[in-house]
Every structure is written in C-alpha cells, then in structure tokens.
Design an enzyme around this catalytic site. Structure first.
Site, short mmCIF file in Angstrom:
data_model
loop_
_atom_site.label_atom_id
_atom_site.label_comp_id
_atom_site.label_asym_id
_atom_site.label_seq_id
_atom_site.Cartn_x
_atom_site.Cartn_y
_atom_site.Cartn_z
CG ASN A 73 9.36 -8.99 -15.24
OD1 ASN A 73 10.09 -9.93 -14.97
ND2 ASN A 73 8.83 -8.22 -14.32
N GLY A 74 8.93 -12.20 -16.78
CA GLY A 74 8.23 -13.36 -16.23
C GLY A 74 8.65 -14.62 -16.97
CD GLU B 275 23.94 -10.28 -2.20
OE1 GLU B 275 23.92 -10.29 -0.96
OE2 GLU B 275 23.03 -9.80 -2.89
CB CYS C 204 13.13 -8.56 -17.47
SG CYS C 204 13.68 -10.20 -17.92
CD1 TRP D 111 19.35 -11.74 -13.68
CD2 TRP D 111 17.58 -13.10 -13.53
NE1 TRP D 111 19.63 -12.72 -12.77
CE2 TRP D 111 18.58 -13.57 -12.65
CE3 TRP D 111 16.38 -13.80 -13.59
CZ2 TRP D 111 18.42 -14.70 -11.86
CZ3 TRP D 111 16.22 -14.93 -12.81
CH2 TRP D 111 17.23 -15.36 -11.94
CG HIS E 68 29.14 -31.08 16.11
ND1 HIS E 68 29.31 -32.15 16.96
CD2 HIS E 68 28.61 -30.09 16.87
CE1 HIS E 68 28.88 -31.84 18.17
NE2 HIS E 68 28.46 -30.58 18.15
CE LYS F 196 23.68 -8.88 2.56
NZ LYS F 196 22.36 -8.42 2.22
NE ARG G 152 11.81 -5.33 -12.60
CZ ARG G 152 10.95 -5.70 -11.66
NH1 ARG G 152 10.91 -5.03 -10.54
NH2 ARG G 152 10.14 -6.71 -11.84
CD GLU H 272 21.91 -10.08 5.70
OE1 GLU H 272 21.49 -11.15 5.26
OE2 GLU H 272 21.86 -9.02 5.04
CE LYS I 205 17.03 -4.44 -3.90
NZ LYS I 205 17.90 -4.75 -2.75
C1 F6R Z 1 20.76 -10.35 -0.57
C2 F6R Z 1 19.44 -10.08 -1.12
C3 F6R Z 1 18.53 -11.23 -1.40
C4 F6R Z 1 17.08 -10.86 -1.07
C5 F6R Z 1 16.13 -11.98 -1.50
C6 F6R Z 1 14.70 -11.68 -1.12
O1 F6R Z 1 21.49 -9.19 -0.34
O2 F6R Z 1 19.09 -8.96 -1.36
O3 F6R Z 1 18.93 -12.38 -0.72
O4 F6R Z 1 16.98 -10.62 0.30
O5 F6R Z 1 16.22 -12.16 -2.88
O6 F6R Z 1 14.24 -10.52 -1.73
P1 F6R Z 1 12.97 -9.77 -1.20
O7 F6R Z 1 13.30 -9.23 0.15
O8 F6R Z 1 12.70 -8.68 -2.20
O9 F6R Z 1 11.87 -10.76 -1.13
#
Ligand code: F6R
Length: 609
Positions: A100-101, A488, A2, A74, A504, A485, A27, A481, A604
């Site tokens: 937030n929390g 996601e 949040c 969130w 396998h 991407k 957030r 990665e 985020k």
């Molecule tokens: C994917 C992404 C997430 C973050 C993960 C860790 O695109 O952004 O997988 O990498 O939530 O976040 P941080 O780096 O802020 O600890």
C-alpha cells in the site's frame, strides 16, 4: 491506497483474509488477491474487479494453508487488471509481496532490475520490491526486506511471504498504516483496526520506519537499521458491530443515522458545565491561546468544507486571523507561517497524504500542529502536538457523513474554548454556545425524521443532470459540502457557489428545469440570499430551500420546496442543515442505482498525493 491483510495461525488462512479484505474494501476495490504457502510453495489467486470476483476465483480453484496475505487495490501505477492485482512475485515465484503506497523511484529501479535479467509480469511500482528482495535474499527474509526497502523511496506498507521461510510474514512500514492483531494462537496484520476486530482487540501499531516479523510464536518488531522495539499491545474498545451495517441498506445510511450518537460522543466529557470546555488531548493552555497570532487550517474534500466553517468560527469567536488551505495546495504557495501560529489539520482518516504533507510543512515553518481527527493512532494524530479526536467511530462509506458533522462540532468547541481563553467572547455567549452544542444530538435526531419527505424529493429529482448549491456566509461551505455529496455518489453534475457570485457568470447556466438548492440558515443574510433565489426562480430553476425554523418564513415564499431544520445558533446551523443534504444525495444515488458505499474511481482514504 489499498488494503492489506495477513494471517498466521491454526485456521485456514483464506477465509480470514477474504473477510478482512471485505472490511478493507473501502480503501480500494479495483482488484484483489491472496497468496498462501501451500505444500512448501507459494500459491496465488488474484482478479481484477471487486472482491466478489476474487471470491469466485477462490471458489473455483481453492487454496489451503494456515499462513497467507491478501490485498485489495486502488490503482496508482498500472490499470486495474489481473496482472496488476497484488500479490506480486519475484522471478522464481518464491517470494510474494503486497503493498500500500507508492514507490516513487520504481522506474529507475525497474530499469536496473531488467538490465540484470529480471522478468516483470505487471506494470506496477510494487513488483520491483519482489525482485529486490529476491536479489537480496541470503537465507534471512527480514534482512532481505530491509535491504530492498533501503533502495526504495516513497510510501509503503509492505508485507512479504516467502516459500523459503514458510512460517513467517515480514512487514515493513513507511508512511502507509499497518496494524498487528494478537489473537488466540494466531497473529494478524491489517491496514486498519476494524479488519482485525472479529479476531482480536489487542493490537500493536507498527510505526514509521519499523519492521515486524510475524511467526507462530509471536511478533518481533525492530527499527529499520536499528535494534528491537518493545511495544505493548493496546486494547481496542470499539464494538465490532459498529463496523457492520447494522441492518441498514448501506454503510452511508447507517452512518447518517449514527450522527446524533456520534455528536454525543464528540462532546462527551468535554462540556462539563455551562461555563467550561475541557478538550482532552489539547495541551495548548490559555496563555498560549492568548499569544496565538494566526491559525492555518489544512484539509481535503469534505474535511476542507468543515475547515471553512471552522475559519468563520475561529474568526468570530476567538478573533484570530485564520486561513484555510487545501492540503494539496498549501505547500506550493510558500505559506507565510511563523512561530506563534497554530496549524489545525482536519481529517477523518488521519492518513490523507496531502493533509499530512501540509501539516508537516506548517510544523517545519514553526507552527504548532493540532489534529482534528477521527482515527485513533493515525499518522496525523501521532505527529501533532495536540489531538482533538472527533470520536465518530469507524466510517466505512467512502462518502463522508458523520465524520463531517463531528468535525464541525469539534471545531465549534475548539473555537469557543479559544475565544474563552482569549477573552473574546463574553461568558453568557460561551454558555449559549455550550447549550447550543449540547442540544445538537437531539436536534440532529429530529432532522432525521425528515427522511420520508426527502425520499419523496429525491424521487422527484432523480433524473436531474445539473444542480447548483448556493449560500452565503456559513451557508457557502455548506453548499460546497451538499454539492460534493451529490456529485460523489449520484454522479449528477453539481456546482457550489457563493450565492452573490451567481450573477457574475454562472447564472448563464440556469435555465428551466435546472435544480438549485438554496441554503438559507443564516438570519443576518437570508434577505440577500432570497434575492439570489428570486434570480434563479425567474429563470425557471426548480428551487429547493433549506432553512432553520428562524429563517424558514423568509425563504418559504420563494422556493418550490422547503426543508426546515430546528432553530439553532446560526454558528451551529451547518451541523443540522448538512443532514438533509446527505440524505438527498444518498437517496438520489440509491434511486439512480449506484453503488452508494463505493462510488466509482474513489477510495476512502487517499494516501497518495
Ligand atoms: C467526501 C470525502 C472526501 C474526504 C477527503 C479527506 O465524501 O469523504 O472528500 O473528506 O478525502 O479525507 P480525510 O478526512 O480522511 O482526510
């Protein structure tokens, strides 16, 4: 999770709050709300859905008032709905809170409050705080907030507004972030710094266990259960425009294009000569580096993929046994961390709950903690002994791009510096790596010029529903990665595999039309990867290869389409090869009509476990 915003000053509060919430929407964005003091009473507007819904509500039923709080949510407890949106009020609607929390003991608190006659309007954990403050209130809001949080366990940035003390906002912090902004005749409060930048550059970070009282005369900070805290504001040097889209259609695209500059920032001042790496913030000296027995890297998501690359770099360059763990798993296997170990925590936000918990666990077991982190002053940065800032600048898109590239560069500098200190890499190799690092920004810029070809590829693949990313060695975490991407933001089902593992089991899923992205940037492994490419090609897969100028001639004959990045030291190749994967994911998501910057169900910074 949040985003939180607060305002007290001479201007109308609501436009300031809504602007701040827009900047904090990364957030969380499943519901939003604001509250102001209007004619001696609390007035609330809130709505399920994105912030634009709340804006409509406020347009229909406007609010006035020069003091207020706002929240973008969130959901953790209670589904996204009007009722569960913050702010939440006490029974008499004299007090409202945003949070937030997570309040971990909210169920038992709620039962007790219900038994004492309180009426609840939401399913959230947050609402218990409004009722606890109501019970504790004896004419001093700050004291009531302090008493209320003393009963709560968990994480909170809690902000409180009361009609009984209409010129005051009380905020308290445990774990979740909270920043005060000092403007001209106004004080602001937010979950992060970019939300404050349009109004001020003078900020004060509220620390864990502190309470702040914002009034028209200023801000007073104290420790919960302790005395006043004297803290000078710090001046933020970020450019406010850096937090805006700068002409790009989405933050993600802007952030992809910012990568050459971000890489330059990461290395600025840290590679003073071809022989020297100077990592500001890392106090670990050569003697301690030589004595290191083991490195543990902890991280989540994209940062975890950077950590996996970091492991190879540390093992190959510094010859230190290195293990990588997901932040969310590390604690549960009773890790055999001993004194003399280094725990490297990698995180963009520095607020990811699982990464923080893992770093704390490693420290508790005797490791020295080194944070590779982007957000200055974040919890991770403040708790670690050493901090290597990645200097990517604010990353707004939920889908991480520039944070990842700068994490790779930072880990490469760290591994080279440790290797140099431990005498495990010869001086000519150190110089070659430093030169390779210095060349990255220009080469990354060259990779961006491949975008038109990648758009054409995305147009061709846009109706794909299954994709596999494969690679060996450093190309394996790169495959992870690329796959993350894609899934996601484009919602294409995608899996990453070590190329040798295909046979396998997963090869059974490769049928005509399935897309396989084969990463082949490692000269020593390219022949073996080609064998795997042939296996999927023989089963009708459409194969997209990603190679460097050195490996391209070997891979080209076996793929349907080849993306070639400039020649580079193989250890640094993931930095360049990640860019086409980011662009492919971005354009696939755009073509499929998705909300690129705010993919469904995500946020985020994941501040819950
Ligand atoms: C994917 C992404 C997430 C973050 C993960 C860790 O695109 O952004 O997988 O990498 O939530 O976040 P941080 O780096 O802020 O600890």
């Amino acid at each position: 999770m949040c985003g939180i915003m607060g305002y007290i000053g001479e201007r109308a509060a609501v436009p300031v709050l809504l602007d701040g919430l827009r900047r904090l929407e990364y957030r969380g964005y499943d519901s939003a709300g604001v509250a102001v003091v209007e004619d001696g009473a609390i007035a609330v507007r809130k709505s399920a859905g994105k912030l634009s819904q709340l804006v409509k509500v406020v347009e229909q039923i406007p609010l006035s008032g020069d003091i207020g709080i706002g929240h973008t949510r969130w959901a953790t407890h209670g589904h996204p709905s009007d009722e569960n949106a913050h702010p939440h009020a006490d029974c008499r609607e004299r007090v409202v809170v945003i949070h937030n929390g997570i309040i971990e003991n909210f169920l038992s608190l709620k039962e007790e409050l219900l038994a004492r006659g309180h009426r609840f309007r939401s399913d959230t954990d947050t609402e218990v705080l409004a009722h606890l403050i109501e019970e504790a209130y004896r004419g001093d809001l700050a004291a009531a907030v302090e008493q209320a949080v003393a009963q709560a366990s968990g994480a909170y940035a809690l902000v409180v507004l009361s009609a009984d003390e209409p010129d005051k906002i009380v905020a308290v912090r445990r774990i979740s972030p909270l920043i005060v902004g000092l403007g001209q005749n106004e004080i602001l409060l937010a979950s992060d710094i970019p939300a404050l930048l349009p109004h001020t550059r003078d900020v004060i970070v509220i620390e864990d266990g502190e309470l702040a009282v914002l009034t028209r005369g200023g801000v007073a900070i104290s420790r919960i259960g302790g005395g006043p805290v004297d803290r000078l504001p710090m001046r933020v040097t970020w450019d406010a425009a850096a937090a805006e889209k700068g002409g790009f259609a989405h933050f993600m695209l802007k952030e992809i294009h910012e990568q050459p500059r971000a890489l330059q920032e990461t290395m600025m001042g840290r590679l003073p000569s071809d022989e020297e790496i100077a990592l500001d913030g890392v106090a670990l000296g050569p003697e301690s580096a030589r004595r290191l027995s083991k490195v543990w890297i902890v991280a989540c998501g994209t940062a975890y993929h950077a950590a996996l690359v970091g492991r190879t770099l540390l093992e190959q360059l510094a010859r230190i046994p290195t293990e990588v763990d997901l932040g969310s798993e590390f604690r549960y296997r009773s890790p055999l961390v001993s004194g003399g170990a280094l725990a490297v925590a990698v995180s963009q936000s520095g607020e990811t709950a699982d990464t923080l918990a893992a770093a704390r666990e490693a420290r508790a077991r005797g490791a020295r903690a080194l944070a590779v982190v982007n957000v200055v002053g974040s919890t991770l940065a403040r708790e670690a002994e050493d901090v290597l800032y990645t200097r990517a600048g604010p990353e707004i898109a939920v889908c991480s791009t520039k944070a990842y590239l700068t994490q790779l560069a930072a880990l490469a500098m760290l591994a080279t510096a440790l290797g140099q200190a431990r005498g495990t890499i010869a001086p000519p190799r150190v110089s070659a790596l430093i030169q390779g690092l210095r060349a990255l920004p220009a080469k990354a810029q060259a990779v961006l010029s491949l975008e038109p070809a990648i758009i054409a590829l995305a147009e061709r693949l846009q109706r794909t529903e299954d994709a596999f990313f494969i690679g060996r060695g450093l190309d394996y975490p790169l495959a992870m990665e690329g796959s993350l991407k894609l899934k996601e933001i484009s919602y294409v089902h995608s899996e990453a595999l070590a190329a040798g593992e295909l046979k396998h089991g997963t090869l059974a899923l490769v049928v005509p039309g399935v897309v396989v992205v084969a990463l082949g940037t490692q000269p020593a492994l390219i022949e073996k990867t080609v064998s795997n490419v042939q296996q999927v090609g023989a089963r009708g897969a459409e194969v997209v290869g990603v190679a460097t100028e050195s490996t391209a001639p070997v891979l080209a004959p076996h793929v349907d389409e080849l993306i070639t990045v400039p020649a580079i030291d193989p250890l640094l190749a993931p930095v360049l090869a990640a860019i086409p994967l980011q662009l492919l994911a971005y354009h696939m998501a755009r073509l499929r009509g998705h909300d690129v910057d705010q993919p469904r169900n995500l946020a985020k910074s994941v501040t819950v476990e």
